[in-house]
Design a protein around this motif. Sequence first.
Motif, mmCIF file in Angstrom:
data_model
loop_
_atom_site.group_PDB
_atom_site.id
_atom_site.type_symbol
_atom_site.label_atom_id
_atom_site.label_comp_id
_atom_site.label_asym_id
_atom_site.label_seq_id
_atom_site.Cartn_x
_atom_site.Cartn_y
_atom_site.Cartn_z
ATOM 1 N N ASP A 430 0.840 -1.204 0.000
ATOM 2 C CA ASP A 430 0.000 0.000 0.000
ATOM 3 C C ASP A 430 0.870 1.248 0.000
ATOM 4 N N PHE A 431 0.511 2.213 -0.836
ATOM 5 C CA PHE A 431 1.138 3.524 -0.735
ATOM 6 C C PHE A 431 0.530 4.256 0.452
ATOM 7 N N LYS A 432 1.357 4.753 1.305
ATOM 8 C CA LYS A 432 0.926 5.462 2.512
ATOM 9 C C LYS A 432 0.324 6.815 2.122
ATOM 10 N N SER A 433 -0.977 6.990 2.370
ATOM 11 C CA SER A 433 -1.671 8.250 2.047
ATOM 12 C C SER A 433 -1.279 8.732 0.661
ATOM 13 N N LEU A 434 -1.638 7.943 -0.348
ATOM 14 C CA LEU A 434 -1.156 8.192 -1.702
ATOM 15 C C LEU A 434 -1.499 9.593 -2.201
ATOM 16 N N TYR A 435 -2.762 9.996 -2.119
ATOM 17 C CA TYR A 435 -3.137 11.296 -2.685
ATOM 18 C C TYR A 435 -2.459 12.463 -1.957
ATOM 19 N N PRO A 436 -2.449 12.489 -0.614
ATOM 20 C CA PRO A 436 -1.689 13.561 0.045
ATOM 21 C C PRO A 436 -0.208 13.553 -0.325
ATOM 22 N N SER A 437 0.395 12.359 -0.497
ATOM 23 C CA SER A 437 1.815 12.325 -0.842
ATOM 24 C C SER A 437 2.050 12.783 -2.278
ATOM 25 N N ILE A 438 1.081 12.575 -3.171
ATOM 26 C CA ILE A 438 1.174 13.112 -4.539
ATOM 27 C C ILE A 438 1.118 14.637 -4.496
ATOM 28 N N ILE A 439 0.213 15.179 -3.683
ATOM 29 C CA ILE A 439 0.118 16.639 -3.545
ATOM 30 C C ILE A 439 1.442 17.199 -3.045
ATOM 31 N N ARG A 440 2.044 16.548 -2.060
ATOM 32 C CA ARG A 440 3.323 17.021 -1.513
ATOM 33 C C ARG A 440 4.435 16.932 -2.550
ATOM 34 N N THR A 441 4.504 15.797 -3.244
ATOM 35 C CA THR A 441 5.615 15.562 -4.165
ATOM 36 C C THR A 441 5.544 16.464 -5.383
ATOM 37 N N PHE A 442 4.365 16.556 -5.981
ATOM 38 C CA PHE A 442 4.236 17.264 -7.259
ATOM 39 C C PHE A 442 3.651 18.667 -7.105
ATOM 40 N N LYS A 443 3.589 19.147 -5.842
ATOM 41 C CA LYS A 443 3.232 20.535 -5.523
ATOM 42 C C LYS A 443 1.873 20.946 -6.101
ATOM 43 N N ILE A 444 0.896 20.067 -5.959
ATOM 44 C CA ILE A 444 -0.436 20.335 -6.510
ATOM 45 C C ILE A 444 -1.190 21.275 -5.562
ATOM 46 N N ASP A 445 -1.633 22.410 -6.119
ATOM 47 C CA ASP A 445 -2.131 23.480 -5.265
ATOM 48 C C ASP A 445 -2.873 24.501 -6.117
ATOM 49 N N PRO A 446 -3.987 25.071 -5.651
ATOM 50 C CA PRO A 446 -4.708 26.076 -6.447
ATOM 51 C C PRO A 446 -3.844 27.281 -6.812
ATOM 52 N N LEU A 447 -3.189 27.878 -5.821
ATOM 53 C CA LEU A 447 -2.290 28.996 -6.116
ATOM 54 C C LEU A 447 -1.128 28.530 -6.993
ATOM 55 N N ARG A 470 6.979 25.607 -8.415
ATOM 56 C CA ARG A 470 7.844 24.857 -7.509
ATOM 57 C C ARG A 470 7.963 25.518 -6.130
ATOM 58 N N ASP A 471 7.685 26.804 -6.043
ATOM 59 C CA ASP A 471 7.923 27.478 -4.765
ATOM 60 C C ASP A 471 6.745 28.317 -4.257
ATOM 61 N N LYS A 472 5.731 28.570 -5.096
ATOM 62 C CA LYS A 472 4.585 29.366 -4.647
ATOM 63 C C LYS A 472 3.374 28.455 -4.502
ATOM 64 N N HIS A 473 3.135 28.019 -3.302
ATOM 65 C CA HIS A 473 2.016 27.102 -3.015
ATOM 66 C C HIS A 473 1.816 27.030 -1.514
ATOM 67 N N PHE A 474 0.650 26.537 -1.107
ATOM 68 C CA PHE A 474 0.336 26.394 0.320
ATOM 69 C C PHE A 474 -0.027 24.975 0.701
ATOM 70 N N LEU A 475 -0.810 24.310 -0.143
ATOM 71 C CA LEU A 475 -1.339 23.002 0.226
ATOM 72 C C LEU A 475 -0.250 21.974 0.521
ATOM 73 N N PRO A 476 0.811 21.859 -0.288
ATOM 74 C CA PRO A 476 1.852 20.887 0.060
ATOM 75 C C PRO A 476 2.443 21.125 1.448
ATOM 76 N N TYR A 594 11.480 14.959 -12.649
ATOM 77 C CA TYR A 594 10.781 16.192 -12.312
ATOM 78 C C TYR A 594 11.596 17.150 -11.440
ATOM 79 N N GLY A 595 12.733 16.673 -10.941
ATOM 80 C CA GLY A 595 13.544 17.514 -10.085
ATOM 81 C C GLY A 595 12.884 17.823 -8.761
ATOM 82 N N VAL A 596 12.116 16.867 -8.228
ATOM 83 C CA VAL A 596 11.433 17.068 -6.945
ATOM 84 C C VAL A 596 11.808 15.953 -5.977
ATOM 85 N N GLN A 597 11.744 16.276 -4.699
ATOM 86 C CA GLN A 597 11.958 15.277 -3.657
ATOM 87 C C GLN A 597 10.729 14.391 -3.556
#
Length: 793
Positions: A430-447, A470-476, A594-597
């Motif tokens: 199982d991926f641990k909290s897959l959708y939240p971890s996708i948001i964190r990794t790929f910086k998915i955010d309205p702003l 890559r740097d202007k976001h809040f949700l991640p 993608y150059g992301v952690q």
Amino acid sequence: MTKTVAGHGMVLTARMIPRGSAQQIEIWLAGADGPKRLLTPPEPAICFVSQQETAALKRLCKEQGITASVTPLSLTTFTHEAVSVVKLQQDKLLYRLRRLCAEHAITLYEADIKTTERFFMERFITSGVTYRGQPGADGQTINNARLKPADFRTRLLTFSFDIECNEKGELFSIGIASPVLNNVLMIGDNSNSTPGALADEDAAQPFSITWCDNEKALLAAFMQLVQHHDPDILLGWNVKQFDLPVLADAAKRCGIKLSLGRQHAAVEIRVFDDNRAIVEVPGRAVIDGIEGLKSMTFQFDSFALDNVANHLLGKNKLIDEPDKLSAIKHLFHHDKRALAAYNYQDCVLVNDIADKVRLTDFLMLRSELTGLRLGRPGGSVASFINLYLPRLHRAGYISPNRPNDGGLASPGGYVMSSKPGLYRNVLVLDFKSLYPSIIRTFKIDPLGLVEGLKQPTHAIPGFKGALFSRDKHFLPDIITSLWQQRDEAKQQQDKPRSQAIKILMNSFYGVLGSGGCPFYDTRLASSITMRGHEIMQITADWITQAGYDVIYGDTDSTFVHIDQDIDADAIQRIGRQLEQDINQRWQHKTQKDYGVQCDLEIEFETHYERFFMPTIRGSEAGSKKRYAGLIRQGDSTEIVFKGLENVRSDWTTLAKDFQQALYEKIFSDTPVNDYVTQIITGIKSGQFDHQLIYTKQIRKPLREYTKTAPPHVKAARHADEQNRKYGKPLQYQKRTSIHYVMTTIGPQVPEYRSHPLDYDHYIDKQIRPIADSILPAIGKHFETLVNQQLGLF
């Protein structure tokens, strides 16, 4: 010089109250030195308008006699239009302006944000506050209060209460169970009670009885007790939809106000056409046990108190009869003390359920995390707005509006076609909290989407044309903070906090994909789900390359068949090795591509010793979201059912027991022929009649079932026809649950059954589907076994 006082507290309730031509917010706090009533300075109602439409808005306000302040701001919309802030003295003016602007095609932004909610969110206040202000004459009120967020919590006093009444809402009694008072208020006197039963002088009884002459005296006594003991929380079961509206109707009938709020404030109730009610008691949080458990994601066949208490506590209500209302009315007229015991026990059950699941702790934590008040049901969109909107304003943007069309559907979670069959040794990764971890990794955010589209060459690509900054976001960052808090909660074994954070994190995807959210954008939701699809497919390919067979995948879980004759320790080693290898490969891939952690993390979760994946009925294709597996824990085993009949609320007890026993036998390689034929014989001989009862929810009033009438609706209509015939109250006209059986002339409730049970129905509709799904996996067929058995009749 005006005296100033300061203090701390937890927000319990907040509401707008008029102050001349303006308005202020009344905030009730639970403080270390008792409850405090804070009154803010005048607080305007606020919304925004594009500067291009400012002139049109001002003309409209002038024509309609609405006084509004319209001031240009440096904030912009997501489409980069400059906006002005619109301030009005009272909320009712904003409601009027919203309606007028809709008629004149002028777009207002954030006009649906309640003033009380805006007040708290813009100050980053969730639950705890520190305040300053001028003390009022009553010693409890603080005027001109100024608030700031604070880390504060105090103990809250809870009153669990429950009412008993007849079908007309005429009150019989009100029970209270709390740390400071255990009492039942009862209309009438002691003359009709069982001699010696729960006598007033009996020191062993857990509650006292207060006798009241009539409804008005009953209500007055209840209000007096609430005001005297001053609880912070009013707790009940279906208390908002039933108890408080019934009490309010009774108070109106008696010509008095239902003054249960602090400082004798009246209860405020709004009832909608579908019988939903919104209830506010100023100064006291109203917690409905059903709403609370649903917020904690509990699921039951029925949320009736008796059923939930049985499941969670192993306890039941004191009246165990199908027609509880008739039993309650009988006790009121013939044994009031027994009714008092029943009434009080219901209050205790609600308290015990709340204690068992730590309901108040959960709701307090949710409030601290999101700003949702203790008694607020649901609220995932509101939680997101509370956390996100003030950050967005400080970044120079205002919120978009909710889509008028409800929004386009985004792709759902990934579900791969399964390979049906009966297996040994299946691992689940199982991926641990897959959708939240996708948001964190790929910086998915309205702003982040708005800013990413402005700088495409530097952005992280999403799906459907999405690009994320890559740097202007809040949700991640919000999720990262919550993730860390959840890890701390797990280490401290703080289950309510861990659960509250998990529910909040997992709600963010649903919010972004919901047309009810102002930040809805199909590019946001799709960039989460479609990335999830990609991750699951690539992960399955890697496992296949390692030499193992992936037989199924579902959202964040991958099922791997280990087709080797090895022991359990070796199986565990394979699972841990796959976990390590996949995590390393994802860390490398996200950095390279993608150059992301990478914040993705897969875990070896489960080893099924035996596992069964059925086919789609009538097909050879594998089913989805339906399987069963046997897990070993020490010397004991457990069968886990997913999506099969065993977990469905509308299947009979016999069907569930049959499936459990049949799978146990097949998973342990035990012969099944005799067992199946015994069940068929038992059904036809009436041995299992008590296990052939269906339970189903009636989800709308009976009169609204016009096009079709499902079996449970037919049973309900027949039952109420009989109730009407015998002069009994109608039980099934509104939303409720029903128990019924299938007879040779159709569905009927057990108490009005007039014909024999239709045993062929139960064999064909309950037993056959279960057997047909798994017997072919061991080379057997239900039809053959049935034909052999029918030869005996």
